[in-house]
Design a protein around this motif. Structure first.
Motif, PDB file in Angstrom:
ATOM      1  N   VAL A  31      -6.605  15.563   5.861  1.00 21.27           N
ATOM      2  CA  VAL A  31      -6.701  14.107   5.669  1.00 21.27           C
ATOM      3  C   VAL A  31      -8.163  13.817   5.381  1.00 21.27           C
ATOM      4  N   GLU A  32      -8.437  13.063   4.295  1.00 23.08           N
ATOM      5  CA  GLU A  32      -9.824  12.801   3.920  1.00 23.08           C
ATOM      6  C   GLU A  32     -10.085  11.303   3.813  1.00 23.08           C
ATOM      7  N   GLY A  33     -11.343  10.923   4.001  1.00 19.85           N
ATOM      8  CA  GLY A  33     -11.738   9.519   3.892  1.00 19.85           C
ATOM      9  C   GLY A  33     -13.036   9.317   4.646  1.00 19.85           C
ATOM     10  N   SER A  34     -13.669   8.154   4.436  1.00 16.37           N
ATOM     11  CA  SER A  34     -14.917   7.910   5.164  1.00 16.37           C
ATOM     12  C   SER A  34     -14.612   7.178   6.472  1.00 16.37           C
ATOM     13  N   ASP A  35     -14.449   5.829   6.425  1.00 13.32           N
ATOM     14  CA  ASP A  35     -14.123   5.166   7.694  1.00 13.32           C
ATOM     15  C   ASP A  35     -12.636   4.847   7.817  1.00 13.32           C
ATOM     16  N   HIS A  36     -11.852   5.201   6.824  1.00  9.71           N
ATOM     17  CA  HIS A  36     -10.397   5.089   6.923  1.00  9.71           C
ATOM     18  C   HIS A  36      -9.765   6.152   6.022  1.00  9.71           C
ATOM     19  N   VAL A  37      -8.460   6.330   6.174  1.00  8.63           N
ATOM     20  CA  VAL A  37      -7.781   7.350   5.366  1.00  8.63           C
ATOM     21  C   VAL A  37      -7.821   6.945   3.894  1.00  8.63           C
ATOM     22  N   GLU A  38      -8.237   7.883   3.037  1.00  7.17           N
ATOM     23  CA  GLU A  38      -8.277   7.596   1.593  1.00  7.17           C
ATOM     24  C   GLU A  38      -7.349   8.513   0.809  1.00  7.17           C
ATOM     25  N   ARG A  39      -7.266   9.747   1.250  1.00  7.74           N
ATOM     26  CA  ARG A  39      -6.401  10.694   0.541  1.00  7.74           C
ATOM     27  C   ARG A  39      -5.983  11.824   1.471  1.00  7.74           C
ATOM     28  N   ASP A  54      -3.070   5.215   1.898  1.00 13.04           N
ATOM     29  CA  ASP A  54      -3.836   4.264   2.713  1.00 13.04           C
ATOM     30  C   ASP A  54      -3.679   4.510   4.206  1.00 13.04           C
ATOM     31  N   GLU A 111      -3.618   9.945  -3.180  1.00 10.57           N
ATOM     32  CA  GLU A 111      -4.316   8.776  -2.622  1.00 10.57           C
ATOM     33  C   GLU A 111      -3.331   8.054  -1.707  1.00 10.57           C
ATOM     34  N   ARG A 115       0.851  -1.206   0.000  1.00 12.18           N
ATOM     35  CA  ARG A 115       0.000   0.000   0.000  1.00 12.18           C
ATOM     36  C   ARG A 115       0.886   1.255   0.000  1.00 12.18           C
TER      37      ARG A 115
END
Ligand SMILES: Cc1cc2nc3c(=O)[nH]c(=O)nc-3n(C[C@H](O)[C@H](O)[C@H](O)COP(=O)(O)OP(=O)(O)OC[C@H]3O[C@@H](n4cnc5c(N)ncnc54)[C@H](O)[C@@H]3O)c2cc1C
Length: 197
Positions: free
Chosen positions: A79-87, A103, A101, A16
């Motif tokens: 830091v962006e993402g829904s239930d985990h870091v995405e970007r 992880d 992007e 990752r």
């Protein structure tokens, strides 16, 4: 998002992309460890290089590791993402913005004490860490400030009855376990102090 913990979490990021924030030795060691598993390790630092904040041997190891990339003159803005870091959103000193992007984000910054607000009677060392207990008497300023007939109790500051525990304390171990342990020790010292007064 992780604060430290690279050693235990690294295998979870096999193949990752991970971001390491900070330019100190702990960030460098974490990047090296993460690079054993992750396909891409990016180190974000505000400065233009790692020189001055990281040991030379680590800088050399990082330079020789093809899957570690240094991103100098860069700030982690979001830091962006829904239930985990995405970007992540990175801001460069020239104002440019990059969206990457990733992880996971491993944060290795934030060890500066915020002690400016304390009154002058609470002695701090040159870096702002609060001096306590046995470290007080050797301090040249102590004799001027400490008016008690007893020596300071362990973890007591130069202000009688005011204690310090954890990272803020000069000479702290900088570990969660020791900070929590010192917090519980202070409870006993407060009782001791109250018994003295
Ligand atoms: C990047 C990083 C990675 C780490 N990794 C590890 C690890 O893997 N294992 C480990 O054991 N330790 C690790 N540590 C060290 C560990 O985080 C600390 O030793 C521990 O958190 C110290 O606890 P503390 O309560 O003394 O301070 P903190 O956890 O810093 O808590 C102090 C709190 O006081 C608040 N505060 C500050 N000023 C004021 C004010 N004026 N009024 C009210 N509140 C205020 C702060 O917001 C903060 O919430 C790491 C530290 C860093 C920075």
């Amino acid at each position: 998002m992780y604060y430290g913990a690279a050693t235990t979490e690294a295998p979870a990021f096999t193949d990752r992309t991970v971001l390491v924030v900070g330019g100190g030795n702990s960030a460098g060691q974490a990047a090296m460890y993460l690079a054993r598993y992750a396909k891409d390790v990016q180190i974000v630092v505000r400065r233009e290089s790692l020189r001055g904040t990281m040991s030379q041997y680590l800088i050399e190891q990082i330079e020789k590791t093809p899957n570690i990339r240094l991103r100098p003159l860069t700030d982690l803005a979001r830091v962006e993402g829904s239930d985990h870091v995405e970007r992540v959103v990175l801001t460069l000193t020239d104002g440019a913005t990059h969206v990457e992007e990733v992880d996971a984000v491993f944060v290795f910054i934030g060890a500066r004490p915020r002690s400016d607000w304390l009154p002058a009677g609470v002695l701090r060392d040159a870096k702002g860490f609060v001096v306590t207990g046995r470290d007080l008497p050797p301090d040249a300023r102590y004799a001027r400030i400490w008016k008690e007939r007893r020596e300071p109790l362990a973890l007591e500051t130069s202000a009688p009855g005011v204690f310090a525990a954890g990272d803020i304390r000069a000479g702290a171990m900088n570990r969660v376990a020791s900070a929590a342990g010192e917090g519980s020790m202070v409870v006993r010292f407060v009782h001791e102090y109250l018994a003295l007064t």
